[in-house]
Design an enzyme around this catalytic site. Sequence first.
Site, mmCIF file in Angstrom:
data_model
loop_
_atom_site.group_PDB
_atom_site.id
_atom_site.type_symbol
_atom_site.label_atom_id
_atom_site.label_comp_id
_atom_site.label_asym_id
_atom_site.label_seq_id
_atom_site.Cartn_x
_atom_site.Cartn_y
_atom_site.Cartn_z
ATOM 1 N N SER A 138 0.850 -1.194 0.000
ATOM 2 C CA SER A 138 0.000 0.000 0.000
ATOM 3 C C SER A 138 0.884 1.242 0.000
ATOM 4 C CB SER A 138 -0.844 -0.005 1.279
ATOM 5 O OG SER A 138 -1.454 1.243 1.493
ATOM 6 N N TYR A 151 -2.484 -1.444 10.409
ATOM 7 C CA TYR A 151 -2.553 -1.640 8.954
ATOM 8 C C TYR A 151 -1.271 -1.173 8.263
ATOM 9 C CZ TYR A 151 -4.050 -1.289 4.100
ATOM 10 O OH TYR A 151 -4.136 -1.418 2.731
HETATM 11 N N1 LIG Z 1 -8.625 0.253 -1.625
HETATM 12 C C1 LIG Z 1 -7.522 0.904 -1.272
HETATM 13 O O1 LIG Z 1 -7.523 2.145 -1.150
HETATM 14 C C2 LIG Z 1 -6.231 0.161 -1.052
HETATM 15 C C3 LIG Z 1 -5.051 0.906 -1.003
HETATM 16 C C4 LIG Z 1 -3.851 0.238 -0.785
HETATM 17 C C5 LIG Z 1 -3.834 -1.128 -0.636
HETATM 18 N N2 LIG Z 1 -4.992 -1.836 -0.690
HETATM 19 C C6 LIG Z 1 -4.913 -3.289 -0.513
HETATM 20 O O2 LIG Z 1 -5.495 -3.923 -1.642
HETATM 21 C C7 LIG Z 1 -5.991 -5.217 -1.273
HETATM 22 C C8 LIG Z 1 -7.395 -5.389 -1.794
HETATM 23 O O3 LIG Z 1 -8.260 -4.490 -1.119
HETATM 24 P P1 LIG Z 1 -9.534 -3.809 -1.808
HETATM 25 O O4 LIG Z 1 -9.321 -2.361 -1.815
HETATM 26 O O5 LIG Z 1 -9.854 -4.492 -3.082
HETATM 27 O O6 LIG Z 1 -10.647 -4.116 -0.689
HETATM 28 P P2 LIG Z 1 -12.023 -4.907 -0.718
HETATM 29 O O7 LIG Z 1 -12.865 -4.469 -1.869
HETATM 30 O O8 LIG Z 1 -12.575 -4.748 0.655
HETATM 31 O O9 LIG Z 1 -11.577 -6.412 -0.958
HETATM 32 C C9 LIG Z 1 -10.936 -7.162 0.042
HETATM 33 C C10 LIG Z 1 -10.916 -8.631 -0.358
HETATM 34 O O10 LIG Z 1 -10.261 -9.377 0.679
HETATM 35 C C11 LIG Z 1 -11.080 -10.486 1.044
HETATM 36 N N3 LIG Z 1 -10.899 -10.818 2.456
HETATM 37 C C12 LIG Z 1 -11.038 -9.981 3.521
HETATM 38 N N4 LIG Z 1 -10.874 -10.671 4.664
HETATM 39 C C13 LIG Z 1 -10.621 -11.956 4.322
HETATM 40 C C14 LIG Z 1 -10.376 -13.144 5.040
HETATM 41 N N5 LIG Z 1 -10.398 -13.169 6.377
HETATM 42 N N6 LIG Z 1 -10.130 -14.284 4.368
HETATM 43 C C15 LIG Z 1 -10.146 -14.295 3.005
HETATM 44 N N7 LIG Z 1 -10.386 -13.208 2.259
HETATM 45 C C16 LIG Z 1 -10.634 -12.059 2.912
HETATM 46 C C17 LIG Z 1 -12.505 -10.030 0.747
HETATM 47 O O11 LIG Z 1 -13.353 -11.142 0.436
HETATM 48 P P3 LIG Z 1 -14.466 -11.787 1.391
HETATM 49 O O12 LIG Z 1 -15.107 -10.690 2.167
HETATM 50 O O13 LIG Z 1 -15.398 -12.483 0.441
HETATM 51 O O14 LIG Z 1 -13.711 -12.751 2.230
HETATM 52 C C18 LIG Z 1 -12.316 -9.200 -0.517
HETATM 53 O O15 LIG Z 1 -12.339 -10.032 -1.654
HETATM 54 C C19 LIG Z 1 -5.853 -5.283 0.255
HETATM 55 O O16 LIG Z 1 -4.687 -5.992 0.595
HETATM 56 C C20 LIG Z 1 -5.707 -3.832 0.660
HETATM 57 O O17 LIG Z 1 -5.003 -3.693 1.877
HETATM 58 C C21 LIG Z 1 -6.193 -1.223 -0.899
#
Ligand SMILES: NC(=O)c1ccc[n+]([C@@H]2O[C@H](COP(=O)([O-])OP(=O)(O)OC[C@H]3O[C@@H](n4cnc5c(N)ncnc54)[C@H](OP(=O)(O)O)[C@@H]3O)[C@@H](O)[C@H]2O)c1
Length: 256
Positions: A138, A151
């Site tokens: 991130s 985080y």
């Molecule tokens: N969005 C941002 O601004 C941002 C910025 C920097 C980095 N990131 C990183 O990008 C990655 C993806 O995040 P996103 O933004 O796409 O968020 P998101 O839309 O909330 O997606 C998160 C995914 O992780 C899965 N997940 C959460 N807890 C889990 C668990 N206990 N076991 C298995 N799967 C789990 C969820 O699926 P289920 O709920 O179906 O399990 C979902 O598919 C993350 O690592 C996040 O830290 C995001």
Amino acid sequence: MQTVLVTGASSGIGKAYAYAFAKRGDHIILTARRKEVLEQVAEDITKQFHTTCTVIVQDLSDDDAAITLVKEIEKQGLQVDILVNNAGFATKGLLSHSDFAKQQRELAVNIKAVTELTYLLIDKMAERKKGTVINLASAAAFNPVPYNAVYSATKAYVLSFSQSIAYEYKDKGVYVLAVCPQATDTHFFDEFNKMEGRMRQPDDVVRSTFRAMKKRKTICTDGKMCYLQALMPHFLSRKMCVRITGRVGKAVWGNT
Ligand SMILES: NC(=O)c1ccc[n+]([C@@H]2O[C@H](COP(=O)([O-])OP(=O)(O)OC[C@H]3O[C@@H](n4cnc5c(N)ncnc54)[C@H](OP(=O)(O)O)[C@@H]3O)[C@@H](O)[C@H]2O)c1
């Protein structure tokens, strides 16, 4: 055709990776907790790109989640060529005011599962002298972020871990990339105040990832703000960086 394991494939950035790799003709193993959502994604991908998908439901915060997932993949006769460690989430607020059990799950998903899945799959890639590991870090990985302490520390771990193994495995034919998105419009922000200004879209992150892969970069920053955050520690003292991220952190993540 390669086989790509995408964790957190039910939503946001993970779902976008699943579509993008499928578009290239790859076989996708989709994993997350929500079975019906994964099955819908798999059905849609199959319809659009005529590739096959495998759905494996796994809560990555469970003890032995990585071992169970890899055993299931092997049981289905599949070999992972590209591992996308994408699943992750954040807790917010004053450290001791955020839910303890949720923080434990955050550590398990953001750090333990990433490390263990990599451990369990990278050796086979090295044996084949071919493989890719993409770890979602991130913009928060580059500096400590108050009110987002756990985080940002988990993502600093992912960045450090990825850079180390990228070095260790580069002569063994395994390519490792840490992807650092800035604020991206996904369900990640459901519980938080949205960032001001235009947010990135999951497809932006995927495009930056593919560009970085082409250039064999070790770190992929997505978006100008992330690039600036990566530069900050080179020009400002750590104390100054924390002052800046603390102010932003309080606005976005502070609940107390
Ligand atoms: N969005 C941002 O601004 C941002 C910025 C920097 C980095 N990131 C990183 O990008 C990655 C993806 O995040 P996103 O933004 O796409 O968020 P998101 O839309 O909330 O997606 C998160 C995914 O992780 C899965 N997940 C959460 N807890 C889990 C668990 N206990 N076991 C298995 N799967 C789990 C969820 O699926 P289920 O709920 O179906 O399990 C979902 O598919 C993350 O690592 C996040 O830290 C995001």
